[in-house]
Enzyme design. Structure first.
Site: not given
Ligand code: NAI
Ligand code: PYR
Length: 377
Positions: A15, A74, A93, A95, A117, A269
């Site tokens: 990206r 990133k 981002y 993190h 984020e 992340d």
């Molecule tokens: N690996 C990657 O390339 C990427 C990673 N991410 C990550 O994915 C993760 C989730 O992001 P989003 O869905 O946007 O966040 P979000 O804020 O939309 O959703 C997170 C959910 O987790 C729930 N939650 C919190 N504590 C909990 C628990 N103990 N048990 C069950 N659910 C719980 C919340 O209630 C919420 O509904 C983040 O860490 C984000 O940075 C996002 C995009 C890319």
């Molecule tokens: C959310 C994030 O860290 C990514 O899109 O790489």
């Protein structure tokens, strides 16, 4: 203001922090944009596309980093810390909760670090995380489907099954943007999907949205243990904004899974939500096997579909970036509460509570900082 866009250096991060459309938008507001040569190539944008939009192409990362504000995708890697300097505005981002060394480098060098984020609207949503969460949530299922194939180390299960054979069990922990998009894809492929969240209202909303096809459960250690045990594919999708992800799936739970099952921890992340995930993996070496279970923990999943992701990301980052460039970061944050929440480090102080707590820094609230009142630390 001078805006710099370096080429991303993370493994297979294709990206770019600004598209040619973004360049034109900044120029229209009287700013200048320097793009490192080749920065857009992974997303399908040539240097010529950028020059035609009005950018200047610079030959080195050092030159792009010499701008007043650097816009990236990133978090900077250690080889980029040398570019940090007092007053540099870094908009990307970050993190920081699982990144003590990066946090220290930003604090020590008095960088103004604004994290995509943690920019948060009054209704709690994270507009600059959302598009990448949509991408990663959808990808988590296609990745899981691939690694369930026998030749990729999986148990040889087709997500949707076929008539006469049961579909795969997909378990999604966390029902936000990633979780809902994962559920949508998995249901679309015909899998049996269970989603857990701690927010009962969110479960109601998803139950309604998927019209009873999605099994929802309250997230607690009992329900997680029961569902993880039967999961063919487990997706980690929890988030507590800005904070380290809670480790909800224990090693014992992973041991209870059948060999050849797959875990995709999207929450890596923010440090990861699965106890057996002890490292971040990369697009070139995306998985490792522990207790017979395939673990996938790539922290920049959207980098693999860079064209879609770069456009989706910059659609939402550029408008805030323009506010920062037009008004200066302090005035922009004063006028826009959502943007103020993106401020993580300023003038050598950690101004985001969850990050300060994660690394033992004194927390300096943003408000006192922006209005130039005395700061007591
Ligand atoms: N690996 C990657 O390339 C990427 C990673 N991410 C990550 O994915 C993760 C989730 O992001 P989003 O869905 O946007 O966040 P979000 O804020 O939309 O959703 C997170 C959910 O987790 C729930 N939650 C919190 N504590 C909990 C628990 N103990 N048990 C069950 N659910 C719980 C919340 O209630 C919420 O509904 C983040 O860490 C984000 O940075 C996002 C995009 C890319
Ligand atoms: C959310 C994030 O860290 C990514 O899109 O790489």
């Amino acid at each position: 203001m001078m805006i710099g866009v370096p080429k991303e250096v993370k493994n297979n991060e294709n990206r770019v922090g600004m598209t040619p459309a973004g360049v034109t938008a900044f120029l229209n507001h009287g700013h200048e944009v320097w793009i490192e040569t080749g920065a857009g190539s992974g997303s399908g944008f040539t240097d010529q596309d950028y020059t035609e939009a009005g950018a200047k192409i610079v030959s080195s990362a050092k030159m792009a980093w010499s701008a007043d504000m650097v816009i990236k995708v990133k978090e900077p890697l250690p080889e980029e810390y040398g570019y940090f300097r007092e007053g540099l505005i870094l908009y990307t981002y970050l993190h920081l909760a699982p990144e003590p060394e990066l946090t220290k480098a930003l604090v020590d060098n008095k960088v103004v670090a604004i994290a995509y984020e943690t920019i948060q609207l009054d209704n709690g949503t994270l507009p600059l995380l959302m598009p990448m969460s949509e991408v990663a949530g959808r990808m988590s299922i296609q990745i899981g489907a691939q690694f369930l194939e026998k030749s990729r180390g999986g148990k040889g299960v087709l997500l949707g099954g076929v008539p006469g054979v049961a579909p795969a069990e997909v378990v999604v922990v966390g029902g936000g943007i990633v979780g809902a998009n994962a559920a949508k894809m998995a249901l679309g492929l015909g899998a049996s999907v269970t989603l857990l969240d701690i927010n009962a209202d969110r479960l109601r909303q998803l139950d309604d949205q998927f019209q009873g096809r999605l099994k929802t459960l309250m997230s607690n250690s009992y329900n997680i243990a029961v569902t993880v045990k039967k999961a063919d594919l487990l997706v980690g999708a929890v988030l507590i904004p800005g904070a380290r992800a809670p480790r909800l799936v224990t090693e014992e739970m992973v041991k209870s899974m059948q060999p050849g099952s797959v875990i995709v921890d999207v929450a890596i992340d923010q440090g990861g939500s699965i106890e057996t995930i002890d490292r971040i993996t990369t697009h070139s070496e995306p998985t490792y096997v522990k207790h017979g279970v395939v673990h996938y923990a790539v922290a920049n999943m959207p980098g693999a579909v860079a064209r879609t992701s770069a456009i989706a990301l910059t659609n939402v980052t550029i408008p805030y970036g323009i506010q920062i460039a037009n008004k200066g970061y302090k005035q922009a944050a004063l006028e826009n509460k959502a943007l103020a929440k993106g401020m993580n480090v300023m003038d050598g102080k950690v101004v985001y509570k969850a990050v300060a707590e994660a690394h033992g820094y004194a927390y300096v609230p943003m408000d006192s900082f922006l209005t130039n009142q005395d700061v007591h630390v």
